[in-house]
Scaffold this motif. Structure first.
Motif, PDB file in Angstrom:
ATOM      1  N   UNK B 397       0.834  -1.203   0.000  1.00  0.00           N
ATOM      2  CA  UNK B 397       0.000   0.000   0.000  1.00  0.00           C
ATOM      3  C   UNK B 397       0.870   1.254   0.000  1.00  0.00           C
ATOM      4  N   UNK B 398       1.879   1.274   0.850  1.00  0.00           N
ATOM      5  CA  UNK B 398       2.727   2.470   0.945  1.00  0.00           C
ATOM      6  C   UNK B 398       3.502   2.701  -0.360  1.00  0.00           C
ATOM      7  N   UNK B 401       1.616   4.521  -3.083  1.00  0.00           N
ATOM      8  CA  UNK B 401       1.599   5.985  -2.971  1.00  0.00           C
ATOM      9  C   UNK B 401       2.680   6.595  -3.862  1.00  0.00           C
ATOM     10  N   UNK B 407      -3.866   3.684  -2.428  1.00  0.00           N
ATOM     11  CA  UNK B 407      -3.847   2.244  -2.113  1.00  0.00           C
ATOM     12  C   UNK B 407      -5.241   1.703  -1.828  1.00  0.00           C
ATOM     13  N   UNK B 408      -5.375   0.377  -1.952  1.00  0.00           N
ATOM     14  CA  UNK B 408      -6.621  -0.288  -1.555  1.00  0.00           C
ATOM     15  C   UNK B 408      -6.782  -0.277  -0.039  1.00  0.00           C
ATOM     16  N   UNK B 410      -6.631  -2.119   3.385  1.00  0.00           N
ATOM     17  CA  UNK B 410      -5.741  -3.194   3.814  1.00  0.00           C
ATOM     18  C   UNK B 410      -6.274  -3.853   5.079  1.00  0.00           C
ATOM     19  N   UNK B 458       6.432   5.137   1.981  1.00  0.00           N
ATOM     20  CA  UNK B 458       6.651   5.841   0.713  1.00  0.00           C
ATOM     21  C   UNK B 458       7.901   6.723   0.733  1.00  0.00           C
ATOM     22  N   UNK B 461       6.479  11.187  -0.623  1.00  0.00           N
ATOM     23  CA  UNK B 461       5.418  11.942   0.037  1.00  0.00           C
ATOM     24  C   UNK B 461       6.039  13.048   0.900  1.00  0.00           C
ATOM     25  N   UNK B 464       7.567  10.700   5.517  1.00  0.00           N
ATOM     26  CA  UNK B 464       7.771   9.266   5.398  1.00  0.00           C
ATOM     27  C   UNK B 464       6.802   8.532   6.302  1.00  0.00           C
ATOM     28  N   UNK B 465       7.018   7.217   6.426  1.00  0.00           N
ATOM     29  CA  UNK B 465       6.094   6.412   7.235  1.00  0.00           C
ATOM     30  C   UNK B 465       6.060   6.958   8.666  1.00  0.00           C
ATOM     31  N   UNK B 466       4.878   7.148   9.173  1.00  0.00           N
ATOM     32  CA  UNK B 466       4.714   7.850  10.446  1.00  0.00           C
ATOM     33  C   UNK B 466       4.623   6.873  11.608  1.00  0.00           C
TER      34      UNK B 466
END
Lengths: 437, 486
Positions: B397-398, B401, B407-408, B410, B458, B461, B464-466
């Protein structure tokens, strides 16, 4: 595309729907039309209504005709906000998430309470959820609600909790304010509205003490514009504050969509229903925002969740945030004072009319109630013909108050309009035998 | 990251203008006693109008809407929201109506609602509608309260509601709010309700069953007729969670399937914008045997053609919200149904189902397909095969992005491990579907070639991933104010 899917016809895609439940006739709906025809049809329907701008309106009772500044439409109309969904992917939804975080902050500031959720459907449903928090928190089943709380909010509370076997007791509100003696023993929550349905101002601090002395939570239903000048719930010890945010930049829209706001003390954070946005960081330490404390919520906890709500009224909350940012720290108290002055002026003018008496006698901030010498319903109809939306007939909600009219005054009403309205009401009341109610 | 509106605030700046005070300027101290007055103003932002507009414009650029690109978020039906709907909802004669203005001055609004109620009843194959519920979950609660009233009127008090394990989380949560107990039944090997489990669960203590059909696996429950018969046989009612109605408009009606109560999500099926999480609307339609219990007011049309609200409904459950519903949302739903007509709605569903099957065909070789059947408007695959690279559904999913596709959904439904739930909707063209397929294929390609690329996605963006765990452990739920010293 059919070939890629491996079927010969569209019909084959429905092979798994039993024939007995297939609809073989066309839906009995009008045939589709072009955009220009659609616009014409909706214009016809719109034209069969009289919008607030075509009348001089004193209607309130939970929906207020405040001016909505152009910046609100400009921002909420941006399709990145309007056509996105719940921010499940925070890295691509920082705009929605940050705006909710900023909204939560604004509601905390308004209410004087430390935590606010991302918004709910409206004040009535927010009140029902607030009561459910209190019931869970205290383990008690009795709730004491003032009759000064908006009758529709109370009706929503009663309907939505019908399966929970609560005892919803009412506290009298006979003279425009809630009776001082509150029987709060063995009660989960005491609920008062400030200002109440009649525009009267309650002694919230005393009611909060009565609730707390009995081990109950105190729930305050509050008006966000009035909070510009009225003491916030945090100051008088409310455990939960709820209210309707419509007045904050949301059009009347015939009753919806509005937003319900909810704020609580720290002790109740994990009982909060609904979405919550929190601040965090990414791997490089950059600030970002995410949906948080989701273990309260239905998609994880299912039947053990704090509520079934799985959305918020994000776009309405955004409108509220933009509106509050437009007014700012100075504007909200200025607006509150302006409405209070105008309401005070109109009440004084109307009380000059023979046989018109106050129902809410004490201080007011935007709304007030009057006793008329005749049923309000007939007066409202008569004044509508003269171009006035005169107010709400309290008798539609309260037996015995057929002669009580509830009026609201926003900043949009001019002195000239109010003077003319006073003249029209005096005129109507002076007409002998004109009781058309 | 963007500054917050509070960080942009400077003392004395202002955007607002108010009309002058044209009445006596009584002081606040004269109007309100000290005990009622606010002591210090709320610390709202102080910004100019242009700062205000730039702030929120900047925030909007960080978001992704249906207008931005493909949004195959399963179960959410992120179809295009026609612009004409926004224009008509903004007509002054619809937007600036007070809910308590006399009915004689709101005849157009009442006609619109009355007509929409009948259209929804026709689409559902049932008899009577309430437009009050504000969302799907709110419709569920309303429906369950109707079930309660229905049973009580018959002197019964059954306590349980049957729910399959594929159900949306709102279903069990609504059941508890309505004062019922959840009785969960498992799915069978084909993704439908296990009929043996259902038979074992049913008795006189069952008030009803809640079902999404097609279900959250995107599969039509082939046993629906038998399910309805067995539930009705013990005196229970069937509730249709309308989240997936976009698959069957004009093709199969819930009422004909045997359901007694249906909710629609106008924000899914009837194109009203999702608004970043709301407002939507969750009107419900019921069989004639339940009509007397609907919330008040009910809109009636008099013999002379005039419309009015009827509050005199002694068996009504009451009110589930203030006023009448999310009217401005319902205006958009009206416009959508009117524009498409019956045939247009059926065509929309056909295209939604074809599009879902097309995307499934384009990616099925990459994933496990847990229930290998013809899907309806959405489908669920499992990213389990990617575990060999140490990659999870979340990582896929990420990475999507980075490829510019939303993304779908999850990890839902819960019965499929590493679930990816994909719903393209009918408003994506073949070109966009090919883009979605290509993006998913590229992400899976990356997984095999360079798993770290996914695990750290990702990469393109604004953030980044949080750290969601940290956010929940030490909740910061509002802007810290420097003067509070925290």
């Amino acid at each position: 595309m059919l070939a890629a899917v491996g079927v010969a016809s569209q019909e084959e895609l429905y092979a798994e729907i039993p024939e007995t439940v297939r609809l073989r006739a066309p839906l009995d709906l009008p045939a589709g039309i072009s955009e220009s025809e659609l616009f014409a049809e909706l214009r016809r329907l719109a034209g069969a209504n009289s919008p607030a701008g075509a009348m001089v309106s004193f209607l309130g009772a939970g929906a207020y005709d405040h001016y909505v500044p152009a910046v609100v439409d400009a921002i909420t109309g941006r399709s990145e906000f309007a056509t996105a969904y719940t921010p499940y992917q925070p890295e691509r939804s920082q705009g929605v998430l940050q705006s909710i975080f900023e909204y939560q902050t604004a509601i905390c500031e308004l209410t004087g309470l430390p935590v606010a959720n991302a918004s709910m459907y409206d004040a009535g449903t927010a009140l029902a959820e607030a009561v459910m928090i209190a019931v869970t928190q205290t383990g008690r089943k009795r709730v004491l609600v003032s009759r000064g709380v908006h009758p529709e909010y109370r009706q929503v509370l009663a309907t939505e909790t019908a399966g929970l076997a609560l005892e919803i007791a009412e506290a009298a509100c006979d003279d425009g304010v809630t009776a001082a003696a509150l029987r709060a023993a063995d009660t989960a929550a005491v609920v008062l509205q400030q200002p109440n349905f009649f525009g009267g101002l309650e002694d919230m601090a005393t009611a909060a003490r009565a609730a707390h002395d009995a081990g109950a939570l105190f729930i305050a239903v509050v008006d966000p514009i009035a909070l510009g000048i009225l003491a916030p719930p945090g100051d008088y010890g409310a455990d939960i504050a709820v209210g309707d945010g419509q007045a904050l930049g949301n059009p009347l829209n015939f009753g919806g969509p509005y937003l319900g706001f909810m704020a609580v003390g720290e002790a109740l954070v994990r009982r909060l229903p609904g979405r919550l946005v929190g601040e965090t960081v990414d791997g490089e330490g950059r600030r970002g925002f995410v949906l948080t404390l989701q273990t309260r919520e239905q998609h994880i906890r299912r039947e053990k969740a704090t509520s079934n709500i799985c959305s918020n009224h994000a776009l309405n909350a955004l409108a509220a945030l933009v509106y509050l940012s437009w007014l700012g720290k100075q504007g909200l108290p200025e607006l509150g004072l302006l409405c209070a002055r105008k309401a005070d002026y109109l009440r004084a003018r109307l009380l000059e009319i023979p046989d018109v008496a106050p129902y809410t006698a004490g201080p007011i901030v935007r709304e007030f109630a009057l006793r008329l010498p005749r049923p309000a319903a007939g007066i409202i109809s008569a004044l509508a013909e003269r171009g006035y939306l005169a107010g709400v007939d309290a008798g539609r909600f309260y037996a015995g108050l057929d002669d009580v009219l509830v009026l609201a005054v926003t900043e949009r009403r001019t002195r000239a309009e109010m003077d003319a309205f006073a003249g029209a009401l005096a005129d109507e009341l002076a007409t002998p035998g004109a009781d058309r109610g | 990251m963007a500054s917050t509106i509070y960080e942009r605030s400077r003392p004395g700046r202002r955007a607002f203008s108010l009309p002058p005070c044209d009445v006596p300027e009584r002081r606040l101290e004269e109007l309100l006693p000290e005990t009622l007055r606010r002591r210090a103003p709320a610390r709202l932002p102080e910004v100019s109008e242009v700062q205000l507009v730039r702030h929120f414009t900047e925030l909007s650029t960080l978001d992704y809407g249906v207008d931005t690109g493909p949004y195959p978020l399963g179960s959410c039906t992120m179809k295009y929201n026609p612009k004409i709907n926004e224009r008509v909802a903004a007509l002054e004669g619809l937007r600036d109506l007070h809910p308590y203005q006399p009915e004689s001055l709101a005849q157009g609004a009442l006609e619109l609602m009355y007509t929409l109620e009948r259209w929804l009843a026709e689409i559902a194959g049932l008899a009577a509608t309430t437009l009050q519920p504000a969302a799907g979950a709110h419709g569920e609660l309303t429906g369950l309260l109707l079930m309660r009233a229905y049973h009580e009127a018959r002197g019964r008090a059954p306590r349980k509601i049957v729910i399959p394990d594929t159900a949306h989380g709102t279903n069990p949560a609504s059941v508890v709010m309505a004062g019922y107990e959840v009785l969960s039944v498992r799915s069978d090997g084909r993704g439908g309700i296990d009929m043996d489990e259902l038979a074992a669960a049913l008795d006189g203590d069952v008030a009803g069953l809640m079902l999404t059909n097609p279900n959250t696996l995107g599969l039509f429950d082939e046993h629906i007729v038998a399910i309805a018969e067995t539930v009705h046989a013990v005196g229970g009612l069937l509730y249709y969670d309308g989240a997936n109605t976009n698959a069957v408009l004009g093709l199969s009606r819930p009422g004909d399937m045997g359901f007694d109560i249906v909710h629609f999500n106008t924000h899914k099926t009837f194109s009203t914008p999702h608004g970043g999480g709301g407002p939507g609307a969750g009107p419900i339609v019921v069989r004639d045997t339940l009509a007397a219990f609907l919330p008040v007011p009910v809109i009636v049309r008099e013999a002379d053609g005039r419309y009015r609200f009827d509050y005199d409904r002694p068996q009504s459950i009451g009110k589930v919200r203030t006023f009448y519903g999310n009217f401005a949302v319902l205006v958009r739903a009206y416009a959508y149904i009117r524009a498409l007509g019956g045939e247009g709605l059926r065509t929309a569903s056909e295209a939604a189902v074809l599009n879902a099957n097309y995307v499934l065909a384009g990616i099925r070789d990459l994933f496990d397909v847990p229930y290998d059947r013809r899907c309806m408007h959405e489908f669920v695959v499992s990213a389990e095969p990617l575990k060999q690279y140490g990659v999870k559904a979340l990582d896929v999913a990420k990475r999507l992005l980075d490829y510019g596709v939303h993304p779908p959904t999850t990890y839902f439904p819960l019965i499929v491990p590493e679930a990816l739930m994909i719903e393209p909707t009918e408003t994506e063209s073949k070109d966009e579907l090919d883009r979605v397929i290509a993006a998913i294929r590229a992400a899976v390609d990356d997984a095999a070639r360079d798993p770290e690329l996914l695990k750290t996605a990702p990469h393109t963006m604004p953030v980044g991933r949080l750290d969601e765990v940290g956010a929940a452990r030490h909740p910061v739920l509002r802007q810290r104010c420097p003067e509070d010293g925290v």
